[in-house]
Design a protein around this motif. Structure first.
Motif, PDB file in Angstrom:
ATOM      1  N   PRO A 220      29.632  26.490  10.902  1.00 13.63           N
ATOM      2  CA  PRO A 220      29.967  26.761   9.501  1.00 13.63           C
ATOM      3  C   PRO A 220      31.322  27.446   9.373  1.00 13.63           C
ATOM      4  CG  PRO A 220      27.710  27.432   9.990  1.00 13.63           C
ATOM      5  CD  PRO A 220      28.356  27.113  11.299  1.00 13.63           C
ATOM      6  N   VAL A 221      31.967  27.264   8.228  1.00 16.07           N
ATOM      7  CA  VAL A 221      33.288  27.843   8.010  1.00 16.07           C
ATOM      8  C   VAL A 221      33.219  29.360   7.965  1.00 16.07           C
ATOM      9  CG1 VAL A 221      35.184  28.042   6.354  1.00 16.07           C
ATOM     10  CG2 VAL A 221      34.164  25.814   6.821  1.00 16.07           C
ATOM     11  N   ALA A 222      32.245  29.895   7.239  1.00 10.57           N
ATOM     12  CA  ALA A 222      32.135  31.349   7.077  1.00 10.57           C
ATOM     13  C   ALA A 222      30.663  31.752   7.122  1.00 10.57           C
ATOM     14  CB  ALA A 222      32.772  31.786   5.762  1.00 10.57           C
ATOM     15  N   THR A 245      28.088  22.197   5.511  1.00  6.78           N
ATOM     16  CA  THR A 245      27.358  21.827   4.300  1.00  6.78           C
ATOM     17  C   THR A 245      27.927  20.555   3.690  1.00  6.78           C
ATOM     18  OG1 THR A 245      26.983  24.182   3.900  1.00  6.78           O
ATOM     19  CG2 THR A 245      26.579  22.676   2.071  1.00  6.78           C
ATOM     20  N   CYS A 246      27.023  19.681   3.247  1.00  5.47           N
ATOM     21  CA  CYS A 246      27.395  18.488   2.490  1.00  5.47           C
ATOM     22  C   CYS A 246      26.971  18.645   1.038  1.00  5.47           C
ATOM     23  CB  CYS A 246      26.748  17.242   3.098  1.00  5.47           C
ATOM     24  SG  CYS A 246      26.859  15.766   2.073  1.00  5.47           S
ATOM     25  N   CYS A 247      25.708  18.958   0.838  1.00  4.27           N
ATOM     26  CA  CYS A 247      25.123  18.998  -0.500  1.00  4.27           C
ATOM     27  C   CYS A 247      24.397  20.328  -0.694  1.00  4.27           C
ATOM     28  CB  CYS A 247      24.154  17.831  -0.672  1.00  4.27           C
ATOM     29  SG  CYS A 247      23.279  17.813  -2.240  1.00  4.27           S
ATOM     30  N   VAL A 248      24.546  20.933  -1.869  1.00  2.00           N
ATOM     31  CA  VAL A 248      23.928  22.230  -2.158  1.00  2.00           C
ATOM     32  C   VAL A 248      23.025  22.102  -3.378  1.00  2.00           C
ATOM     33  CG1 VAL A 248      24.340  24.605  -2.878  1.00  2.00           C
ATOM     34  CG2 VAL A 248      25.800  23.565  -1.143  1.00  2.00           C
ATOM     35  N   LEU A 249      21.789  22.567  -3.250  1.00  2.00           N
ATOM     36  CA  LEU A 249      20.896  22.669  -4.397  1.00  2.00           C
ATOM     37  C   LEU A 249      21.131  23.990  -5.101  1.00  2.00           C
ATOM     38  CD1 LEU A 249      19.318  20.489  -2.572  1.00  2.00           C
ATOM     39  CD2 LEU A 249      17.339  21.204  -3.908  1.00  2.00           C
ATOM     40  N   LEU A 250      21.484  23.920  -6.354  1.00  2.00           N
ATOM     41  CA  LEU A 250      21.641  25.100  -7.191  1.00  2.00           C
ATOM     42  C   LEU A 250      20.452  25.125  -8.151  1.00  2.00           C
ATOM     43  CD1 LEU A 250      23.163  27.512  -8.392  1.00  2.00           C
ATOM     44  CD2 LEU A 250      24.525  25.882  -9.735  1.00  2.00           C
ATOM     45  N   MET A 295      32.996  28.333  -2.559  1.00  2.00           N
ATOM     46  CA  MET A 295      34.348  27.865  -2.271  1.00  2.00           C
ATOM     47  C   MET A 295      34.936  28.588  -1.067  1.00  2.00           C
ATOM     48  SD  MET A 295      35.133  25.343  -4.219  1.00  2.00           S
ATOM     49  CE  MET A 295      36.919  25.226  -4.129  1.00  2.00           C
ATOM     50  N   ASN A 296      34.474  29.799  -0.818  1.00  2.00           N
ATOM     51  CA  ASN A 296      34.924  30.565   0.344  1.00  2.00           C
ATOM     52  C   ASN A 296      34.066  30.301   1.578  1.00  2.00           C
ATOM     53  OD1 ASN A 296      37.035  31.904  -1.041  1.00  2.00           O
ATOM     54  ND2 ASN A 296      35.556  33.380  -1.902  1.00  2.00           N
ATOM     55  N   MET A 297      33.057  29.444   1.429  1.00  2.00           N
ATOM     56  CA  MET A 297      32.151  29.141   2.543  1.00  2.00           C
ATOM     57  C   MET A 297      32.301  27.693   2.993  1.00  2.00           C
ATOM     58  SD  MET A 297      28.858  31.143   0.920  1.00  2.00           S
ATOM     59  CE  MET A 297      27.723  31.015   2.311  1.00  2.00           C
ATOM     60  N   GLY A 298      33.454  27.088   2.676  1.00  2.00           N
ATOM     61  CA  GLY A 298      33.713  25.724   3.108  1.00  2.00           C
ATOM     62  C   GLY A 298      33.721  24.718   1.993  1.00  2.00           C
ATOM     63  N   ILE A 320      27.838  22.902 -15.666  1.00  2.00           N
ATOM     64  CA  ILE A 320      28.593  21.797 -15.072  1.00  2.00           C
ATOM     65  C   ILE A 320      30.094  22.003 -15.272  1.00  2.00           C
ATOM     66  CG2 ILE A 320      29.030  19.314 -15.183  1.00  2.00           C
ATOM     67  CD1 ILE A 320      26.090  18.980 -16.037  1.00  2.00           C
ATOM     68  N   ARG A 321      30.496  22.353 -16.492  1.00  2.00           N
ATOM     69  CA  ARG A 321      31.925  22.589 -16.753  1.00  2.00           C
ATOM     70  C   ARG A 321      32.460  23.714 -15.878  1.00  2.00           C
ATOM     71  NH1 ARG A 321      30.780  20.860 -22.181  1.00  2.00           N
ATOM     72  NH2 ARG A 321      29.809  22.874 -22.636  1.00  2.00           N
ATOM     73  N   MET A 322      31.681  24.775 -15.744  1.00  2.00           N
ATOM     74  CA  MET A 322      32.100  25.906 -14.924  1.00  2.00           C
ATOM     75  C   MET A 322      32.307  25.469 -13.471  1.00  2.00           C
ATOM     76  SD  MET A 322      29.921  29.335 -14.033  1.00  2.00           S
ATOM     77  CE  MET A 322      29.497  29.603 -15.755  1.00  2.00           C
ATOM     78  N   GLY A 323      31.381  24.675 -12.966  1.00  2.00           N
ATOM     79  CA  GLY A 323      31.506  24.203 -11.591  1.00  2.00           C
ATOM     80  C   GLY A 323      32.694  23.289 -11.389  1.00  2.00           C
ATOM     81  N   LYS A 324      32.929  22.399 -12.343  1.00  2.00           N
ATOM     82  CA  LYS A 324      34.080  21.504 -12.244  1.00  2.00           C
ATOM     83  C   LYS A 324      35.379  22.297 -12.256  1.00  2.00           C
ATOM     84  CE  LYS A 324      32.169  17.232 -12.561  1.00  2.00           C
ATOM     85  NZ  LYS A 324      32.541  15.960 -11.947  1.00  2.00           N
ATOM     86  N   GLU A 325      35.448  23.309 -13.121  1.00  2.00           N
ATOM     87  CA  GLU A 325      36.646  24.138 -13.193  1.00  2.00           C
ATOM     88  C   GLU A 325      36.864  24.920 -11.909  1.00  2.00           C
ATOM     89  OE1 GLU A 325      35.857  26.502 -16.586  1.00  2.00           O
ATOM     90  OE2 GLU A 325      36.221  24.891 -18.047  1.00  2.00           O
ATOM     91  N   THR A 326      35.783  25.268 -11.225  1.00  2.00           N
ATOM     92  CA  THR A 326      35.893  26.007  -9.964  1.00  2.00           C
ATOM     93  C   THR A 326      36.361  25.110  -8.835  1.00  2.00           C
ATOM     94  OG1 THR A 326      34.079  27.418 -10.723  1.00  2.00           O
ATOM     95  CG2 THR A 326      34.671  27.580  -8.407  1.00  2.00           C
ATOM     96  N   GLY A 327      36.136  23.796  -8.976  1.00  2.00           N
ATOM     97  CA  GLY A 327      36.622  22.873  -7.958  1.00  2.00           C
ATOM     98  C   GLY A 327      35.585  21.960  -7.352  1.00  2.00           C
ATOM     99  N   PHE A 328      34.352  21.989  -7.866  1.00  2.00           N
ATOM    100  CA  PHE A 328      33.301  21.138  -7.319  1.00  2.00           C
ATOM    101  C   PHE A 328      33.354  19.781  -8.024  1.00  2.00           C
ATOM    102  CE2 PHE A 328      32.024  25.423  -6.389  1.00  2.00           C
ATOM    103  CZ  PHE A 328      31.539  25.331  -5.092  1.00  2.00           C
TER     104      PHE A 328
END
Length: 618
Positions: A220-222, A245-250, A295-298, A320-328
């Motif tokens: 893992p990255v971190a 990690t490939c996919c994360v369940l939120l 985002m800091n964990m890879g 969803i908008r928040m996640g897209k803005e963060t970079g997902f």
């Protein structure tokens, strides 16, 4: 003649969280060397690959691998004392230690004396009758071979390998072994307090060994936690994890509008979607914190909005908008479809916010199936949800949970339904039921294995989809999943479409490529089909594949992805597989952790969960 080390060079990224070295030996890796190494720990030998290989985890924590008949092996050393561990390994490899006087460590001079044969005297007398010159005849471990046909004939029975698991009653870590009996493979383990357990993990063709593949591990990255107790007690991820990690369940809520007899989250029914602030439902700031931490964990990763039923929240579009803005870049909604099927405005709001795909609970085409698995009839709601997704231009993946005796006979019907509703339906993702969370005791306890599902696909589609059209997982452990892609031709036949997969050794390529494929295949096509006025016209393939341009368009509109994920429960848990998991659940506590899905949902016989419900802030 003894082994000599001719050269030793540092090797980058061969083993996760380890100092890696490549050794050039004076002779190639052969059966004598394998016999020596097999006494050092758990060994796996694969001779059915184009380049046969071995992998070894020693009792001292050293990891070794190499290609058979080639003179180079690679070893990884972990921990603070890795330099001393490396020196001891080199001495032992050359026969300077742990061998009888005058022995070259390869049994050349043992003359039938057990003391210097493979370092173990328990059952081995050093003669050909015991070893027969090959690792395969005794499964690579002398202690398990008594020289008899019953032990050594792998076509009948034998130990295929060793791993670790947990007790289904108390969840304590146990030694385990994979045992072949006929054409079945079982996981066997014994708890000092609760007795012996045996669970079916592989049932029939294709053969268990043919699903394995050489793969490379990457850390893992971190890592968020230290590996003090070891897997599965330090999940977070720890530095011993072997895949990124490939996919994360939120999980955005634990509320639901159903109370399914089969539910990994054990969600509670709650019919009022306006209810706010339900217990353990994270607020937007907590969710923002998770996005930033990931985002800091890879990250970025593909995000699955899960629950509970995520559509119980009215602010899902904000998430969803928040996640897209963060970079997902990719958001998938895991849903039973009830709300989106009757509230098109809500679904369009999600689509406008950036929702890419709906992972639609879809267990079959009979109401009896839904009554058994979901507690009520739901077929109309499923059809309404699919229609709404067509109108909102959101790609759909059908997700059947398969329970023996309930809907294992509907596999072909589900696939044919998916083909008839392309390109609105982008794929089918089968999930054989695992016994975690809430699982109705009246349902079958039999595990429906991946080969059971492959045979069902081939039989129930009349051979349109064959077992040979599918390949095991690439980024995750190969025994966790399989997948295949099919192009629907103009004449209604299917053309298997398989791309050569690479390991991505030492890099994050394997999980990244998996993320990118899912995002590309499961999302709705970017443009309407050239042969239809409707962007989601259910039809047989109508594109001509004689030209490259038309073929590429057909790849987008007329390709169906069919896959399966074999989740592990307390009976079938294999910690070697778990360490390679790339589907993780993000927690809301501090520090934010990424916990492998099967560990997070691991449930004891009495319903006690190992992780779910125990973390703070989630």
């Amino acid at each position: 003649m003894g082994i000599k080390i001719l050269d030793c060079q540092k090797a980058d990224n061969c083993f996760a969280d380890a100092k890696s070295y490549a050794y050039t030996l004076s002779s190639p890796v052969d059966d004598r060397l394998l016999m020596l190494l097999s006494g050092w720990g758990r060994m796996k030998v694969r001779r059915d690959f184009r380049r046969p290989f071995f992998m070894l985890d020693t009792d001292q924590g050293i990891r070794v691998k190499g290609i058979l008949n080639e003179p180079i092996i690679k070893a990884g050393f972990s921990g603070d004392g890795w330099e001393e561990m490396k020196m001891e390994f080199e001495k032992r490899l050359c026969g300077c230690e742990d061998s009888a006087e005058g022995c070259d460590s390869l049994g050349e001079c043992c003359g039938g004396a057990a003391d210097c044969c493979n370092g173990t005297a328990k059952n081995c007398d050093g003669t050909a009758d015991c070893f027969n010159g090959t690792v395969e005849d005794c499964d690579g471990i002398a202690e398990d071979c008594d020289g008899t046909t019953e032990c050594c004939d792998r076509t009948k029975q034998g130990i295929l390998g060793y791993t670790e698991s947990v007790c289904p009653v108390c969840l304590k870590k146990l030694e385990a072994r994979k045992v072949r009996i006929g054409n079945q493979v079982f996981l066997e383990k014994s708890c000092p307090e609760h007795g012996d357990f045996r669970a079916l993990i592989w049932n029939g063709a294709p053969a268990y060994e043919t699903f394995d593949r050489e793969r490379c591990f990457v850390s893992p990255v971190a890592p968020a936690v230290k590996a003090d107790k070891g897997c599965p007690d330090d999940c977070g991820l720890c530095a011993q994890h072997r895949q990124r990690t490939c996919c994360v369940l939120l999980e955005v809520t634990n509320r639901c509008n159903l109370e399914c007899p089969v539910c990994f989250a054990s969600s509670r029914a709650e019919t009022d979607a306006q209810t706010a602030g339900s217990e353990n439902e994270p607020d937007l700031e907590n969710i923002r914190h998770r996005f930033e931490a990931m985002m800091n964990m890879g990250g970025p990763f593909n995000i699955q909005l899960s629950g509970g039923e995520p559509t119980m929240r009215n602010d899902l579009a904000d998430i969803i908008r928040m996640g897209k803005e963060t970079g997902f870049p990719f958001f998938q909604l895991n849903t039973n479809g009830i709300r989106i099927g009757k509230d098109l405005a809500y679904l369009k709001e999600l689509s406008d916010a950036g929702l890419d795909c709906v992972f639609l609970q879809f267990d079959g085409l009979r109401e009896e199936t839904y009554r058994a698995l979901r507690g009520r009839e739901l077929l109309k709601e499923k059809m309404d949800a699919l229609t709404a997704c067509e109108r909102a231009r959101v790609g759909v993946v059908l997700v059947p949970v398969i329970v023996p005796g309930i809907n294992d006979g509907e596999v072909g019907d589900i696939l044919n339904f998916a083909l008839e509703h392309m390109p609105a339906v982008r794929g089918v993702h089968f999930q054989p039921a695992s016994q975690f969370g809430r699982y109705d005791p009246l349902l079958s306890k039999k595990h429906f294995t991946l080969p059971d599902l492959l045979r069902a696909i081939e039989t129930q589609t009349g051979g349109k989809m064959k077992a040979e059209h599918f390949s095991p997982g690439n980024a995750e452990n190969p025994y966790c999943s399989f997948s295949g892609n099919f192009i629907l031709r103009k004449d209604g036949t299917l053309q298997p479409w398989r791309k050569e997969k690479t390991c991505g050794c030492g890099t994050k390529d394997a999980s990244r490529k998996a993320r990118e494929f899912v995002a590309r295949q499961w999302a709705a096509p970017s443009e309407p089909c050239c042969c239809s006025d409707s962007p989601f016209h259910s039809r047989s393939a109508c594109c001509d594949t004689s030209s490259l341009d038309d073929f590429l368009e057909c790849l987008e509109h007329d390709t169906l992805a069919v896959s399966a994920m074999g989740f592990m429960d307390a009976w079938t848990l294999d910690l070697d597989r778990l360490k390679e998991c790339y589907i993780h659940v993000v927690t809301g506590e501090e520090p934010v952790r990424l916990i492998p899905f099967c560990a997070y949902n691991l449930t004891a016989q009495d319903g006690t969960c190992k992780y779910r419900g125990h973390e703070k802030g989630n």
